[in-house]
Design an enzyme around this catalytic site. Structure first.
Site, short mmCIF file in Angstrom:
data_model
loop_
_atom_site.label_atom_id
_atom_site.label_comp_id
_atom_site.label_asym_id
_atom_site.label_seq_id
_atom_site.Cartn_x
_atom_site.Cartn_y
_atom_site.Cartn_z
N ARG A 15 -57.36 -27.53 -77.85
CA ARG A 15 -56.38 -28.17 -77.61
C ARG A 15 -56.54 -29.69 -77.40
O ARG A 15 -56.07 -30.67 -77.79
CB ARG A 15 -55.42 -27.76 -76.27
CG ARG A 15 -54.70 -26.36 -76.57
CD ARG A 15 -54.28 -25.54 -75.39
NE ARG A 15 -53.26 -24.80 -75.55
CZ ARG A 15 -53.82 -23.67 -76.28
NH1 ARG A 15 -55.05 -23.36 -76.65
NH2 ARG A 15 -52.92 -22.55 -76.55
N ARG A 109 -55.30 -13.17 -91.07
CA ARG A 109 -54.54 -13.42 -89.65
C ARG A 109 -53.29 -14.19 -90.37
O ARG A 109 -53.11 -15.03 -90.92
CB ARG A 109 -55.19 -13.99 -88.82
CG ARG A 109 -56.37 -13.32 -88.59
CD ARG A 109 -57.06 -13.89 -87.11
NE ARG A 109 -56.44 -13.81 -86.09
CZ ARG A 109 -56.92 -14.28 -84.96
NH1 ARG A 109 -58.21 -14.93 -84.70
NH2 ARG A 109 -56.32 -14.50 -83.70
N SER A 156 -48.67 -17.37 -79.67
CA SER A 156 -48.23 -18.47 -78.97
C SER A 156 -48.75 -19.67 -79.62
O SER A 156 -48.22 -20.82 -79.32
CB SER A 156 -48.56 -18.44 -77.47
OG SER A 156 -49.85 -18.48 -77.34
N GLN A 157 -49.98 -19.77 -80.54
CA GLN A 157 -50.52 -20.78 -80.84
C GLN A 157 -49.51 -21.42 -81.98
O GLN A 157 -49.60 -22.62 -82.18
CB GLN A 157 -51.68 -20.45 -81.82
CG GLN A 157 -52.89 -20.10 -80.83
CD GLN A 157 -54.23 -19.43 -81.65
OE1 GLN A 157 -54.17 -19.56 -82.84
NE2 GLN A 157 -55.08 -19.25 -80.83
N SER A 182 -47.90 -14.15 -74.96
CA SER A 182 -49.05 -15.00 -74.30
C SER A 182 -48.63 -16.40 -73.59
O SER A 182 -49.37 -17.44 -73.85
CB SER A 182 -50.20 -15.07 -75.21
OG SER A 182 -50.86 -13.83 -75.48
N ASP A 296 -55.91 -11.07 -74.41
CA ASP A 296 -57.13 -11.32 -74.82
C ASP A 296 -58.18 -10.45 -73.97
O ASP A 296 -59.24 -10.13 -74.14
CB ASP A 296 -57.70 -12.78 -74.82
CG ASP A 296 -57.39 -13.48 -76.20
OD1 ASP A 296 -56.80 -12.77 -77.15
OD2 ASP A 296 -57.55 -14.71 -76.12
N LYS A 323 -55.43 -10.26 -84.33
CA LYS A 323 -56.48 -10.99 -83.80
C LYS A 323 -57.68 -10.80 -84.71
O LYS A 323 -57.25 -10.69 -86.01
CB LYS A 323 -56.98 -10.47 -82.36
CG LYS A 323 -55.78 -10.52 -81.17
CD LYS A 323 -55.48 -11.78 -80.98
CE LYS A 323 -54.44 -12.13 -79.72
NZ LYS A 323 -54.33 -13.50 -79.12
N ARG A 327 -57.27 -5.11 -82.46
CA ARG A 327 -58.05 -4.81 -81.45
C ARG A 327 -57.87 -3.42 -80.59
O ARG A 327 -58.55 -2.85 -79.86
CB ARG A 327 -58.09 -5.99 -80.26
CG ARG A 327 -59.10 -7.08 -80.62
CD ARG A 327 -58.62 -8.40 -79.73
NE ARG A 327 -59.74 -9.39 -80.14
CZ ARG A 327 -59.54 -10.66 -79.85
NH1 ARG A 327 -58.64 -10.95 -78.96
NH2 ARG A 327 -60.53 -11.42 -80.24
N LYS A 393 -69.10 -16.97 -82.09
CA LYS A 393 -67.53 -17.45 -82.18
C LYS A 393 -67.43 -18.26 -80.89
O LYS A 393 -66.78 -19.26 -80.99
CB LYS A 393 -66.58 -16.25 -82.44
CG LYS A 393 -65.21 -16.71 -82.49
CD LYS A 393 -64.20 -15.76 -83.13
CE LYS A 393 -62.87 -16.10 -83.06
NZ LYS A 393 -62.64 -17.08 -84.21
#
Length: 410
Positions: A15, A109, A156-157, A182, A296, A323, A327, A393
């Site tokens: 961000r 994704r 939420s991104q 999230s 997460d 994700k 997951r 990552k």
């Protein structure tokens, strides 16, 4: 007591890179995370024509409120979801033609709700192959702004990207959200936007962003709360004590709420000004927990769940299926490899007590699967990973740091 220094937050660093690039002036980011994801973001900014200078403990970004300096660019987003979602949104506010692609993992994704919203704002955007996925091309000519309705139930991104775009539009944005996962990550976004001079308000599920632009600043990146969860879980599991400095009262990241889950399971937790401490008490209780807002950390809990004295049921985590890998299924698969009884549903997983046996963990290229099951390995020697290096990552030095932690707490 072990004091563990955790690298900077990935979410905050990503961000901050967007906001710094959009700001008027040169921003200094202190102690940013250096990992594959954040380096990929910085590299993408460079491809778009932004100047990014990196030193040992700070990054300096020369902002361009008018948008990318390049009038055309081909940007590779690697595996980074924030890179793949934030950079096309940033570029859309400028003027030029910009192509974005990503790794096979990131191509799978979803991106659709975000690009649908950008099109609703008049952005000329084309998905080259699968609709709603990378690769895509943005023909940018600035954004007027207006009203949007957004489904952020997958990520939420999508909302974060559009909120950060708002101050760069001519007339501002008003975004009404029909579903949101999230949510604490959105609170990070709002706080950081305000730190860079934005005016944003919220009324229920409607967010209003004024067309103020951003101003440059010096911004310190706090330690990553998601990464801290592995060390907090390790303390709870092994009956030791871990303190993470720089992450405490007033922290931006909602994933610090994971320690409240550990408290419910029997650990002693202290959140103070500038630090958080978890002390294991030698017991872990089973529980049922909704992890929608801290999903997460779901794999972290799943990895220590077999050692609880009753079943651990994790609910409302459907978004973990989109994700870096699915997951929820990856956790179930690997726990079964370890000999643990697991039940799953569309948005839940229930893990029964048991004694894990050594096995190779199928990582699916997901850093969080590796780091989570490394915690299991503290009580189950012989656990290995088919791709241990995928931790680059977000935490390239994880194995070295965790091995040091293992020796100190042994």
């Amino acid at each position: 007591m072990t004091v563990t220094h955790i690298p900077g937050s990935k979410s905050v660093t990503a961000r901050a890179l967007f906001l710094a690039a959009a700001a008027d002036g040169t921003t200094t980011l202190l102690r940013p995370l250096v990992s594959d994801d954040t380096e990929g973001f910085a590299e993408g900014l460079g491809a778009l024509g932004y100047r990014v200078e990196r030193t040992a403990d700070a990054w300096h970004i020369e902002g361009r409120p008018q948008g990318p300096a390049a009038d055309s660019a081909d940007v590779y987003c690697r595996d980074g979801a924030t890179t793949a979602r934030f950079l096309p949104t940033l570029a859309a506010a400028g003027h030029g033609t910009y192509r974005f692609d990503a790794s096979p993992q990131m191509r799978r994704r979803p991106l659709g709700p975000l690009t649908t919203a950008l099109r609703a704002l008049g952005v000329d955007l084309v998905h080259e192959q699968a609709e709603g996925h990378h690769p895509l091309t943005v023909a940018a000519h600035g954004i007027k702004g207006g009203d949007l309705t957004l489904d952020a139930g997958q990520s939420s991104q999508y909302l974060t990207a559009l909120l950060m775009l708002g101050p760069l539009t001519a007339e501002g944005l008003r975004i009404t959200v029909t579903d949101l996962v999230s949510e604490p990550y959105v609170e990070i976004t709002l706080a950081m936007m305000r730190a860079f001079g934005a005016e944003v308000t919220r009324d229920g599920r409607t967010y209003t962003v004024a067309p103020t632009g951003y101003h440059a600043t010096t911004y310190a990146i706090e330690p990553d709360a998601s990464t801290s969860s592995y060390f907090f879980a390790a303390a709870a599991l092994t009956g030791t004590t871990v303190t993470v400095p720089g992450l405490g009262t007033g922290a931006l990241q909602g994933d610090l709420g994971f320690v409240d889950v550990l408290r419910r399971m029997g650990a002693d937790v202290e959140i103070a000004d500038g630090r958080t401490t978890v002390r294991g008490t030698g017991r872990l209780h089973g529980l049922t927990v909704n992890m929608r807002d801290i999903s997460d950390t779901m794999p972290t809990l799943a990895a220590i769940a077999p050692f609880a004295d009753g079943p651990v049921r994790i609910e409302d985590v459907a978004n973990t299926r989109v994700k870096e890998c699915d997951r929820l299924d990856a956790c179930a698969e690997n726990l079964r490899r370890l000999g643990i009884t697991v039940d799953t549903g569309p948005d839940w997983i229930e893990i029964h007590p048991g004694t894990p046996a050594p096995a190779e963990i199928a990582t699916h290229g997901d850093h969080r699967i590796v780091m989570s099951f490394a915690v299991t390995g503290l009580r189950t020697p012989g656990i290995t990973f088919d791709d241990p290096g995928c931790v680059r990552k977000t935490f390239p030095e994880f194995h070295h740091v965790f091995e040091e932690f293992r020796h100190v707490t042994a």
